[in-house]
Design an enzyme around this catalytic site. Structure first.
Site, PDB file in Angstrom:
ATOM      1  N   CYS A  62       0.834  -1.202   0.000  1.00  0.00           N
ATOM      2  CA  CYS A  62       0.000   0.000   0.000  1.00  0.00           C
ATOM      3  C   CYS A  62       0.867   1.250   0.000  1.00  0.00           C
ATOM      4  O   CYS A  62       1.833   1.348   0.765  1.00  0.00           O
ATOM      5  CB  CYS A  62      -0.918   0.005   1.225  1.00  0.00           C
ATOM      6  N   CYS A  68      -0.136   5.796   7.262  1.00  0.00           N
ATOM      7  CA  CYS A  68      -1.401   5.325   7.827  1.00  0.00           C
ATOM      8  C   CYS A  68      -1.153   4.388   8.999  1.00  0.00           C
ATOM      9  O   CYS A  68      -0.295   3.507   8.938  1.00  0.00           O
ATOM     10  CB  CYS A  68      -2.215   4.622   6.733  1.00  0.00           C
ATOM     11  N   CYS A  71      -2.523  -0.266   9.391  1.00  0.00           N
ATOM     12  CA  CYS A  71      -1.765  -1.519   9.290  1.00  0.00           C
ATOM     13  C   CYS A  71      -0.409  -1.335   9.961  1.00  0.00           C
ATOM     14  O   CYS A  71       0.206  -0.282   9.838  1.00  0.00           O
ATOM     15  CB  CYS A  71      -1.560  -1.918   7.824  1.00  0.00           C
ATOM     16  N   CYS A 145      -7.531   1.892  -0.129  1.00  0.00           N
ATOM     17  CA  CYS A 145      -7.161   0.981   0.959  1.00  0.00           C
ATOM     18  C   CYS A 145      -7.235  -0.470   0.489  1.00  0.00           C
ATOM     19  O   CYS A 145      -8.220  -0.894  -0.128  1.00  0.00           O
ATOM     20  CB  CYS A 145      -8.084   1.200   2.149  1.00  0.00           C
ATOM     21  N   GLN A 241     -18.473  -9.631  12.977  1.00  0.00           N
ATOM     22  CA  GLN A 241     -17.160 -10.137  12.606  1.00  0.00           C
ATOM     23  C   GLN A 241     -16.631  -9.349  11.410  1.00  0.00           C
ATOM     24  O   GLN A 241     -17.377  -8.978  10.515  1.00  0.00           O
ATOM     25  CB  GLN A 241     -17.236 -11.630  12.271  1.00  0.00           C
ATOM     26  N   PHE A 268     -22.452 -14.447  25.186  1.00  0.00           N
ATOM     27  CA  PHE A 268     -21.986 -13.274  24.448  1.00  0.00           C
ATOM     28  C   PHE A 268     -22.392 -13.436  22.978  1.00  0.00           C
ATOM     29  O   PHE A 268     -21.575 -13.332  22.066  1.00  0.00           O
ATOM     30  CB  PHE A 268     -20.474 -13.079  24.581  1.00  0.00           C
ATOM     31  N   GLU A 288     -26.817 -12.322  26.050  1.00  0.00           N
ATOM     32  CA  GLU A 288     -26.079 -11.144  25.609  1.00  0.00           C
ATOM     33  C   GLU A 288     -26.567  -9.968  26.442  1.00  0.00           C
ATOM     34  O   GLU A 288     -27.747  -9.877  26.775  1.00  0.00           O
ATOM     35  CB  GLU A 288     -26.338 -10.907  24.109  1.00  0.00           C
ATOM     36  N   ASP A 336     -17.836 -16.568  23.446  1.00  0.00           N
ATOM     37  CA  ASP A 336     -17.030 -15.670  22.615  1.00  0.00           C
ATOM     38  C   ASP A 336     -16.997 -14.307  23.291  1.00  0.00           C
ATOM     39  O   ASP A 336     -17.671 -13.366  22.879  1.00  0.00           O
ATOM     40  CB  ASP A 336     -17.637 -15.570  21.212  1.00  0.00           C
ATOM     41  N   CYS A 362     -10.651 -13.140  21.031  1.00  0.00           N
ATOM     42  CA  CYS A 362      -9.862 -12.164  20.277  1.00  0.00           C
ATOM     43  C   CYS A 362      -8.646 -11.723  21.083  1.00  0.00           C
ATOM     44  O   CYS A 362      -8.017 -10.718  20.740  1.00  0.00           O
ATOM     45  CB  CYS A 362     -10.724 -10.963  19.895  1.00  0.00           C
TER      46      CYS A 362
END
Length: 406
Positions: A62, A68, A71, A145, A241, A268, A288, A336, A362
């Site tokens: 990129c 930027c 990333c 992008c 997601q 969750f 949730e 999750d 995550c």
């Protein structure tokens, strides 16, 4: 000028070397094994010059990569990044004394992110929109992008028009753009919302499926997402997601973990990413804390065909986790949690001795902590899948099966 040898990467993607005082020195844009030089201040080499590169170094694909902040690892070969993310998981597990079969990283392709939050600010000539420069409030425009879907790149004029209509030159606004089945779903935070007429005109002029601005919402078409056989319109700004490919990989891992369970608890649950596909073969109870997300899930289930019973309950699982007597009726649990993990809920699952657990996370560190508690309670950890929905970033996701053995 100081010269250092990079030893490893930190969790933010900066190279780390040992300083003369024994403390770490952080150098952005570097890779392990490289010799770099530059001025060191307060443990940071802000502008390292690569003296001896390693074979894993590549030219960033990129043109905005140097400025930027979206990333962090475009200067690294994809194979290196995939193995580094796998190693992050291995090291997190090892810190808890866990050995596991950690599979090769599954990386989403370029141009696959279906949602992105753009920062925007009014200027003398109109507006500027993009992502922040690393460690700065400077906005870098990036109309081409490589991470987001083409529909999101094409949405930058929309973001600029919204900015011109409601932002000031003193402060920026945040614009979340999601690519939905019905078109662009846009949620704005900050600034001053335009009046009702201008608000409607903006949505129509840019053919938005939905426009939301600090709680005021106009829906022209349902901004639905497909979860199995169901169509769900999440509330504005709701969790989703990041890529369809990553979601499919996580769902595959969850299906494998649940197996032929007849009754499943989805903790969750969000808007039903896992709940609704699992309802094709099992009765599912979704928990949730966000009632609006659960309402969207419930509507999706009621309008779908061929699904088994789904129930929903709004519940803060951090303060009020499901207890063993409530978990006793389930054959499997899907969990999750957010990055903080779910220590209190995991402890109750361990006490309940639910036969099978699909554990999605995550955060490798809290995943390892919570998994260690389950292993201590008699569960066996199966293969761990590393799933990368955030190409060229330092973010890592993972999923695994835990089976009660003793």
């Amino acid at each position: 000028m100081d010269r250092i040898v990079i030893e490893r990467l930190g969790h933010q993607g900066d190279g780390i070397a040992s300083g003369v005082d024994g403390g770490p020195v952080y150098a952005p844009g570097t890779l392990p094994g490289e010799v770099v030089e530059g001025e060191i201040a307060a443990g940071h080499m802000a502008a390292p010059r690569i003296v001896t590169p390693v074979p894993e170094r590549v030219s960033p694909p990129c043109r905005h990569a140097k400025r930027c902040g979206g990333c962090q690892l475009q200067h690294a070969a994809l194979d290196f990044t995939a193995e580094w993310k796998r190693d992050v998981v291995i090291r997190a597990l090892a810190a808890q004394g866990i050995e596991a079969d950690v599979r090769l990283t599954e990386t989403s392709p370029p141009h696959s992110r279906r949602r992105a939050t753009f920062s925007a600010r009014r200027t003398k000539k109109g507006a500027t929109a993009g992502f922040h420069q690393k460690g700065s409030d400077v906005i870098v425009e990036n109309p081409d992008c490589l991470v987001v879907r083409p529909a999101l790149s094409a949405a930058l004029p929309v973001v600029e028009a919204l900015t011109a209509a409601g932002a000031s030159r003193k402060s920026e606004i945040s614009v979340l753009v999601t690519d939905s089945d019905g078109g662009l779903d846009v949620a704005v935070r900050g600034g001053a919302r335009p009046g009702p007429v201008a608000f409607a005109e903006l949505a129509q002029a840019h053919d938005l499926a939905r426009l939301s601005w600090d709680g005021e919402t106009l829906t022209r078409r349902p901004p639905t997402q497909t979860f199995g056989r169901a169509q769900v319109a999440p509330p504005p700004g709701a969790f989703l997601q990041a890529t369809a490919e990553g979601e499919a990989a996580l769902l595959d891992a969850v299906r494998h973990a649940v197996g032929d369970a007849a009754r499943v608890a989805d903790l969750f649950a969000g808007c039903g990413t896992f709940t609704l596909p699992l309802a094709e073969t099992a009765e599912v109870a979704a928990y949730e804390s966000d009632a609006e997300m659960l309402a969207a899930l419930d509507r999706g289930w009621r309008h779908a065909t061929g699904l088994r019973k789904v129930t929903t309950q709004a519940r803060d699982l951090f303060r009020n986790p499901l207890l063993p007597d409530e978990l006793a009726r389930f054959d499997a649990v899907v969990i999750d949690p957010p990055r903080a993990g779910a220590e209190a809920q995991i402890n109750q699952i361990a006490r309940a001795r639910v036969p099978r657990i699909a554990h999605v996370s995550c955060n490798p560190v809290t995943f390892a902590r919570d998994t260690a508690a389950l292993i201590a309670a008699g569960y066996a950890l199966g293969p761990v899948r590393v799933i990368d929905q955030f190409r060229w970033s330092t973010h890592v996701e993972l999923a695994a099966t835990l089976t009660l053995e003793r």
